[in-house]
Design a protein around this motif. Structure first.
Motif, PDB file in Angstrom:
ATOM      1  N   ALA A  68      20.205  53.024 -26.746  1.00 59.57           N
ATOM      2  CA  ALA A  68      19.881  53.566 -25.426  1.00 59.57           C
ATOM      3  C   ALA A  68      21.109  53.648 -24.523  1.00 59.57           C
ATOM      4  CB  ALA A  68      18.793  52.717 -24.766  1.00 59.57           C
ATOM      5  N   ASP A  69      22.039  52.716 -24.677  1.00 56.85           N
ATOM      6  CA  ASP A  69      23.224  52.705 -23.815  1.00 56.85           C
ATOM      7  C   ASP A  69      24.361  53.553 -24.364  1.00 56.85           C
ATOM      8  OD1 ASP A  69      21.935  50.941 -22.100  1.00 56.85           O
ATOM      9  OD2 ASP A  69      22.673  49.165 -23.165  1.00 56.85           O
ATOM     10  N   ASP A  70      24.157  54.142 -25.532  1.00 53.04           N
ATOM     11  CA  ASP A  70      25.179  55.000 -26.122  1.00 53.04           C
ATOM     12  C   ASP A  70      24.904  56.440 -25.709  1.00 53.04           C
ATOM     13  OD1 ASP A  70      26.830  56.547 -27.742  1.00 53.04           O
ATOM     14  OD2 ASP A  70      26.668  55.174 -29.445  1.00 53.04           O
ATOM     15  N   PRO A  71      25.816  57.084 -24.965  1.00 49.88           N
ATOM     16  CA  PRO A  71      25.555  58.452 -24.502  1.00 49.88           C
ATOM     17  C   PRO A  71      25.363  59.452 -25.634  1.00 49.88           C
ATOM     18  CG  PRO A  71      27.850  57.805 -24.103  1.00 49.88           C
ATOM     19  CD  PRO A  71      27.120  56.570 -24.514  1.00 49.88           C
ATOM     20  N   GLU A  72      25.906  59.158 -26.819  1.00 54.64           N
ATOM     21  CA  GLU A  72      25.742  60.074 -27.945  1.00 54.64           C
ATOM     22  C   GLU A  72      24.371  59.949 -28.593  1.00 54.64           C
ATOM     23  OE1 GLU A  72      28.810  59.781 -30.804  1.00 54.64           O
ATOM     24  OE2 GLU A  72      30.447  59.983 -29.352  1.00 54.64           O
ATOM     25  N   ILE A  73      23.671  58.835 -28.326  1.00 54.19           N
ATOM     26  CA  ILE A  73      22.352  58.606 -28.939  1.00 54.19           C
ATOM     27  C   ILE A  73      21.264  58.641 -27.872  1.00 54.19           C
ATOM     28  CG2 ILE A  73      20.961  57.022 -30.322  1.00 54.19           C
ATOM     29  CD1 ILE A  73      23.557  55.939 -31.517  1.00 54.19           C
ATOM     30  N   GLY A  74      21.358  57.745 -26.908  1.00 57.53           N
ATOM     31  CA  GLY A  74      20.445  57.776 -25.774  1.00 57.53           C
ATOM     32  C   GLY A  74      19.077  57.201 -26.011  1.00 57.53           C
ATOM     33  N   VAL A  75      18.851  56.515 -27.127  1.00 58.13           N
ATOM     34  CA  VAL A  75      17.518  55.995 -27.404  1.00 58.13           C
ATOM     35  C   VAL A  75      17.621  54.824 -28.386  1.00 58.13           C
ATOM     36  CG1 VAL A  75      17.124  57.561 -29.349  1.00 58.13           C
ATOM     37  CG2 VAL A  75      15.169  56.672 -28.066  1.00 58.13           C
ATOM     38  N   ASP A  76      16.708  53.844 -28.225  1.00 59.57           N
ATOM     39  CA  ASP A  76      16.566  52.781 -29.215  1.00 59.57           C
ATOM     40  C   ASP A  76      15.588  53.245 -30.292  1.00 59.57           C
ATOM     41  OD1 ASP A  76      18.225  51.103 -27.743  1.00 59.57           O
ATOM     42  OD2 ASP A  76      16.552  50.236 -26.618  1.00 59.57           O
ATOM     43  N   ALA A 132      24.378  58.867 -35.377  1.00 59.69           N
ATOM     44  CA  ALA A 132      23.671  59.191 -34.131  1.00 59.69           C
ATOM     45  C   ALA A 132      22.478  60.102 -34.416  1.00 59.69           C
ATOM     46  CB  ALA A 132      24.636  59.849 -33.150  1.00 59.69           C
ATOM     47  N   ARG A 166      18.377  59.339 -33.637  1.00 63.40           N
ATOM     48  CA  ARG A 166      17.546  60.268 -32.870  1.00 63.40           C
ATOM     49  C   ARG A 166      16.367  60.763 -33.703  1.00 63.40           C
ATOM     50  NH1 ARG A 166      22.755  62.128 -31.064  1.00 63.40           N
ATOM     51  NH2 ARG A 166      22.694  63.778 -32.647  1.00 63.40           N
ATOM     52  N   GLU A 206      10.540  55.164 -32.064  1.00 65.01           N
ATOM     53  CA  GLU A 206      11.352  54.884 -30.878  1.00 65.01           C
ATOM     54  C   GLU A 206      11.090  53.458 -30.390  1.00 65.01           C
ATOM     55  OE1 GLU A 206      12.143  56.610 -26.343  1.00 65.01           O
ATOM     56  OE2 GLU A 206      10.862  57.702 -27.763  1.00 65.01           O
TER      57      GLU A 206
END
Length: 269
Positions: free
Chosen positions: A136-144, A235, A239, A247
Motif C-alpha cells: 500500500a505504501d509503494d507508489p508502484e503497487i498501491g495496495v496490500d 508489482a 496488483r 486484497e
C-alpha cells in the motif's frame, strides 16, 4: 600431489559447477555465498583434520610395527606432557577459529536494513503457507495483497530481484521452519514469537521452498514455489492478486479458516 594441494583445488573450484560446491544448490541471494563459504570451509577443516589424524595413525603403524627378529616391544611411554598439552589445546584452537567465522557469517546474514524495499509476512499453518504482501505504501503497487496456500494448491511466493526483502515470520499452530534452499538459510516460525530476517534475491528464476521443521502429519505438503522476478513483474503480480479478490492482509484466524474449515466451524460454535 599432497593432501593440502588436493584441498586447495577443491576450494578454488568452489565457484564453478554445482558438484564443486559439495552439492549446494545455485545461490540465489546476496547472503547465500556467506553461508556457502562457511559450510565449505567447515568441510575443508574437517578434511584437513581427518587427513592429519589418519596420516599420523598410518605413519605410526608403519614406523613402529614389530619387525621380524625383534625380541622386545617398543619402549612404553606412560606420560608425555608436551604431547598431552598439544592434543588438548589444538581442538580448542580449531573450535575457536570455527566459532569466530560462524559468528562473522551469522552477523552478516542476520543484519537488517532500517528500511527494507519490500515487506512480506509469512504465516505457517497446518499444512501450508500464507504470504502477506505489504504494497500500500509503494507508489508502484498501491495496495496490500495476500495469497493463501492449501493442501490442494501449492502457494507461490513472488520476490523482486535486487531488492531487500524483510520476511516477518509467525505460525498459527505449531512450530514451522521457513526454508528456501537456494538462499542457504532458514528460520523458525514460532507461535507467539515473531521472527524476521532480510534477504536480497539476486538471481531471476523459480526455486523451491519448504518447511524444514517436522511439524506433523502433513509436513511434507508444506512446500511452495519462489519466483524471483523483475520489479515490474512483482508489482504487476501484487496488483493482480488484489484484483482477483485477494486484497488486504490476512490475519492468522482467517488463515486457519482457509486451511482447516473444521477448525473454523468449531470456533463459530
Amino acid at each position: 600431489m599432497t593432501f593440502a594441494g588436493v584441498m586447495s583445488l577443491i576450494w578454488l573450484s568452489g565457484c564453478s559447477g554445482q558438484a564443486a560446491r559439495f552439492g549446494l544448490p545455485e545461490p540465489a541471494s546476496e547472503q547465500a555465498p556467506v553461508m556457502g563459504d562457511l559450510w565449505v570451509g567447515f568441510w575443508i577443516a574437517a578434511f584437513v583434520v581427518g587427513g592429519l589424524v589418519w596420516g599420523l595413525i598410518i605413519w605410526s603403524i608403519i614406523r613402529y610395527r614389530r619387525k621380524d627378529g625383534d625380541a622386545e616391544v617398543p619402549r612404553q611411554t606412560k606420560y608425555h606432557l608436551p604431547l598431552e598439552l598439544l592434543y588438548t589445546l589444538v581442538p580448542f584452537l580449531i573450535i575457536g577459529v570455527l566459532f569466530l567465522y560462524t559468528i562473522k557469517a551469522s552477523d552478516q546474514v542476520l543484519s537488517q536494513e532500517s528500511e527494507p524495499d519490500v515487506v512480506i509476512d509469512v504465516i505457517g499453518q497446518k499444512w501450508s503457507w500464507t504470504f502477506n504482501y505489504h504494497g500500500a505504501d509503494d507508489p508502484e503497487i498501491g495496495v496490500d495483497a495476500h495469497t493463501v496456500g492449501t493442501l490442494e494448491k501449492i502457494p507461490d511466493l513472488y520476490l523482486p530481484v535486487d531488492q531487500t526483502v524483510r520476511f516477518n515470520l509467525d505460525a498459527a499452530d505449531v512450530i514451522h521452519s521457513f526454508w528456501i534452499p537456494s538462499f542457504y538459510f532458514k528460520m523458525d516460525a514460532i507461535p507467539g514469537h515473531p521472527n524476521s530476517f532480510d534477504v536480497t534475491p539476486n538471481r531471476i528464476g523459480v526455486y523451491d521452498g519448504k518447511c524444514a521443521e517436522l511439524c506433523g502429519e502433513m509436513h511434507a505438503a508444506m512446500i511452495f514455489k519462489v519466483h524471483i522476478v523483475s520489479q515490474e513483474e512483482y508489482a504487476e503480480y501484487i496488483r493482480t492478486l488484489a484484483d482477483n479478490g485477494n486484497e488486504g492482509l490476512v490475519e492468522m484466524p482467517q488463515t486457519l479458516k482457509h486451511i482447516v474449515p473444521s477448525a473454523a466451524n468449531q470456533e463459530e460454535e
